[in-house]
Every structure is written in C-alpha cells, then in structure tokens.
Motif scaffolding. Structure first.
Motif, PDB file in Angstrom:
ATOM      1  N   VAL A   3       0.835  -1.204   0.000  1.00 28.01           N
ATOM      2  CA  VAL A   3       0.000   0.000   0.000  1.00 28.01           C
ATOM      3  C   VAL A   3       0.868   1.252   0.000  1.00 28.01           C
ATOM      4  O   VAL A   3       2.025   1.231   0.432  1.00 28.01           O
ATOM      5  CB  VAL A   3      -0.976   0.013   1.200  1.00 28.01           C
ATOM      6  N   LYS A   4       0.283   2.344  -0.455  1.00 31.19           N
ATOM      7  CA  LYS A   4       1.011   3.611  -0.552  1.00 31.19           C
ATOM      8  C   LYS A   4       1.105   4.269   0.818  1.00 31.19           C
ATOM      9  O   LYS A   4       0.332   3.966   1.736  1.00 31.19           O
ATOM     10  CB  LYS A   4       0.303   4.535  -1.534  1.00 31.19           C
ATOM     11  N   ASP A   5       2.045   5.196   0.935  1.00 31.71           N
ATOM     12  CA  ASP A   5       2.268   5.878   2.214  1.00 31.71           C
ATOM     13  C   ASP A   5       1.035   6.650   2.668  1.00 31.71           C
ATOM     14  O   ASP A   5       0.720   6.692   3.864  1.00 31.71           O
ATOM     15  CB  ASP A   5       3.464   6.834   2.098  1.00 31.71           C
ATOM     16  N   GLY A   6       0.337   7.267   1.726  1.00 31.45           N
ATOM     17  CA  GLY A   6      -0.868   8.029   2.079  1.00 31.45           C
ATOM     18  C   GLY A   6      -1.938   7.144   2.689  1.00 31.45           C
ATOM     19  O   GLY A   6      -2.622   7.533   3.643  1.00 31.45           O
ATOM     20  N   GLU A   7      -2.109   5.936   2.164  1.00 30.85           N
ATOM     21  CA  GLU A   7      -3.091   5.011   2.713  1.00 30.85           C
ATOM     22  C   GLU A   7      -2.694   4.562   4.115  1.00 30.85           C
ATOM     23  O   GLU A   7      -3.544   4.365   4.984  1.00 30.85           O
ATOM     24  CB  GLU A   7      -3.229   3.796   1.792  1.00 30.85           C
ATOM     25  N   ILE A   8      -1.392   4.396   4.331  1.00 31.73           N
ATOM     26  CA  ILE A   8      -0.904   4.013   5.662  1.00 31.73           C
ATOM     27  C   ILE A   8      -1.216   5.122   6.672  1.00 31.73           C
ATOM     28  O   ILE A   8      -1.699   4.856   7.773  1.00 31.73           O
ATOM     29  CB  ILE A   8       0.607   3.709   5.623  1.00 31.73           C
ATOM     30  N   VAL A   9      -0.958   6.370   6.282  1.00 36.10           N
ATOM     31  CA  VAL A   9      -1.210   7.500   7.184  1.00 36.10           C
ATOM     32  C   VAL A   9      -2.693   7.600   7.507  1.00 36.10           C
ATOM     33  O   VAL A   9      -3.085   7.799   8.667  1.00 36.10           O
ATOM     34  CB  VAL A   9      -0.668   8.812   6.572  1.00 36.10           C
ATOM     35  N   LEU A  10      -3.555   7.469   6.490  1.00 40.22           N
ATOM     36  CA  LEU A  10      -4.999   7.547   6.728  1.00 40.22           C
ATOM     37  C   LEU A  10      -5.465   6.400   7.640  1.00 40.22           C
ATOM     38  O   LEU A  10      -6.306   6.615   8.523  1.00 40.22           O
ATOM     39  CB  LEU A  10      -5.753   7.523   5.407  1.00 40.22           C
ATOM     40  N   ALA A  11      -4.934   5.215   7.440  1.00 38.51           N
ATOM     41  CA  ALA A  11      -5.300   4.087   8.296  1.00 38.51           C
ATOM     42  C   ALA A  11      -4.851   4.344   9.730  1.00 38.51           C
ATOM     43  O   ALA A  11      -5.586   4.040  10.682  1.00 38.51           O
ATOM     44  CB  ALA A  11      -4.677   2.803   7.757  1.00 38.51           C
ATOM     45  N   LEU A  12      -3.662   4.900   9.919  1.00 42.15           N
ATOM     46  CA  LEU A  12      -3.179   5.198  11.268  1.00 42.15           C
ATOM     47  C   LEU A  12      -4.042   6.256  11.961  1.00 42.15           C
ATOM     48  O   LEU A  12      -4.292   6.171  13.167  1.00 42.15           O
ATOM     49  CB  LEU A  12      -1.716   5.646  11.219  1.00 42.15           C
ATOM     50  N   VAL A  13      -4.500   7.251  11.194  1.00 48.11           N
ATOM     51  CA  VAL A  13      -5.360   8.286  11.778  1.00 48.11           C
ATOM     52  C   VAL A  13      -6.677   7.677  12.233  1.00 48.11           C
ATOM     53  O   VAL A  13      -7.164   7.960  13.336  1.00 48.11           O
ATOM     54  CB  VAL A  13      -5.588   9.436  10.761  1.00 48.11           C
ATOM     55  N   ARG A  14      -7.281   6.848  11.391  1.00 46.75           N
ATOM     56  CA  ARG A  14      -8.543   6.210  11.777  1.00 46.75           C
ATOM     57  C   ARG A  14      -8.330   5.268  12.964  1.00 46.75           C
ATOM     58  O   ARG A  14      -9.173   5.195  13.867  1.00 46.75           O
ATOM     59  CB  ARG A  14      -9.138   5.477  10.578  1.00 46.75           C
ATOM     60  N   ASP A  15      -7.214   4.576  12.972  1.00 43.98           N
ATOM     61  CA  ASP A  15      -6.915   3.680  14.090  1.00 43.98           C
ATOM     62  C   ASP A  15      -6.658   4.454  15.371  1.00 43.98           C
ATOM     63  O   ASP A  15      -6.983   3.985  16.460  1.00 43.98           O
ATOM     64  CB  ASP A  15      -5.700   2.807  13.771  1.00 43.98           C
ATOM     65  N   TRP A  16      -6.087   5.636  15.256  1.00 43.80           N
ATOM     66  CA  TRP A  16      -5.813   6.448  16.442  1.00 43.80           C
ATOM     67  C   TRP A  16      -7.124   6.796  17.138  1.00 43.80           C
ATOM     68  O   TRP A  16      -7.218   6.713  18.368  1.00 43.80           O
ATOM     69  CB  TRP A  16      -5.052   7.711  16.051  1.00 43.80           C
ATOM     70  N   LEU A  17      -8.138   7.151  16.363  1.00 42.06           N
ATOM     71  CA  LEU A  17      -9.435   7.480  16.955  1.00 42.06           C
ATOM     72  C   LEU A  17     -10.055   6.252  17.634  1.00 42.06           C
ATOM     73  O   LEU A  17     -10.596   6.347  18.727  1.00 42.06           O
ATOM     74  CB  LEU A  17     -10.377   8.028  15.883  1.00 42.06           C
ATOM     75  N   ARG A  18      -9.960   5.101  16.988  1.00 34.55           N
ATOM     76  CA  ARG A  18     -10.478   3.864  17.596  1.00 34.55           C
ATOM     77  C   ARG A  18      -9.704   3.544  18.884  1.00 34.55           C
ATOM     78  O   ARG A  18     -10.287   3.119  19.876  1.00 34.55           O
ATOM     79  CB  ARG A  18     -10.326   2.695  16.628  1.00 34.55           C
ATOM     80  N   GLY A  19      -8.398   3.718  18.820  1.00 34.89           N
ATOM     81  CA  GLY A  19      -7.563   3.427  19.985  1.00 34.89           C
ATOM     82  C   GLY A  19      -7.870   4.342  21.156  1.00 34.89           C
ATOM     83  O   GLY A  19      -7.887   3.903  22.304  1.00 34.89           O
TER      84      GLY A  19
END
Length: 113
Positions: free
Chosen positions: A49-65
């Motif tokens: 996956v591209k870096d942008g997709e990784i960053v977006l996934a981390l942001v969404r995961d941060w909210l869940r976390g």
C-alpha cells in the motif's frame, strides 16, 4: 459389656450442635465485561500500500484506539474506587545515633601495581 452400652448411650444424650454461619471473604472481579479490542485497519494493510493510505489508516486507528483507551481507563478507575487502600501504620521511633567512619577508612585505596 454393660459399661460399653452405657458409653454408647451417653453419647446420644447430648443435643447436636446448631449450625453456625461463617462469613468468608470471596474474591469477586470488579470487571464484569471487558471491552472488545477494536480491529485496527493498519494491522490488515498489505505491504504494497502507498504511504498516504498508511497515514490515513493510522489516523482512523488512532481514533479507535483513543475510544478503547477511554473505556479501559473507566473500568480501571471503577476498580480502584472499589478497592480499599491498605492500612498503613506509622511508627514514631526515637532517633538513633549513627556511627561515623574513621578518617583512615575514608582514604582511597591505592591501585595495585
């Protein structure tokens, strides 16, 4: 033989003891239901996956976390408020004199050589 019969019957002459109620402390967990761990999106990403997709996934995961952490902290706070603090005994002891080392004992040890 008669004395044996007398001993056996003497034991029957006393009334049985009444049952006693004994309260025993039993551990009960303060957490009834543990919160379900969220499924993090980052854990399911493929290595291509591209870096942008990784960053977006981390942001969404941060909210869940953060939501999950809030639930865990609330449970821990509830458990801590139930538990009673341990008893602490303070002892007032008289001061003691501390022996001082002699000046010879405080001299540096010469290196071996």
């Amino acid at each position: 033989m008669k004395w044996m019969l007398v001993l056996v019957l003497a034991g029957c002459g006393s009334a049985p003891l009444a049952p006693q109620r004994v309260e025993v402390p039993v551990f009960t967990p303060c957490v009834k239901v543990a919160p379900r761990r969220p499924a993090y999106e980052f854990d399911q990403l493929t290595p291509v996956v591209k870096d942008g997709e990784i960053v977006l996934a981390l942001v969404r995961d941060w909210l869940r976390g953060r939501k999950y952490e809030g639930e865990l902290e609330a449970i821990i706070e509830g458990c801590l408020s139930i538990a009673s603090p341990p008893s602490v005994h303070v002892l007032d002891l008289p001061p003691r004199s501390v022996p001082m080392a002699s000046k010879e004992a405080l001299q540096p040890i010469p290196p071996a050589g």
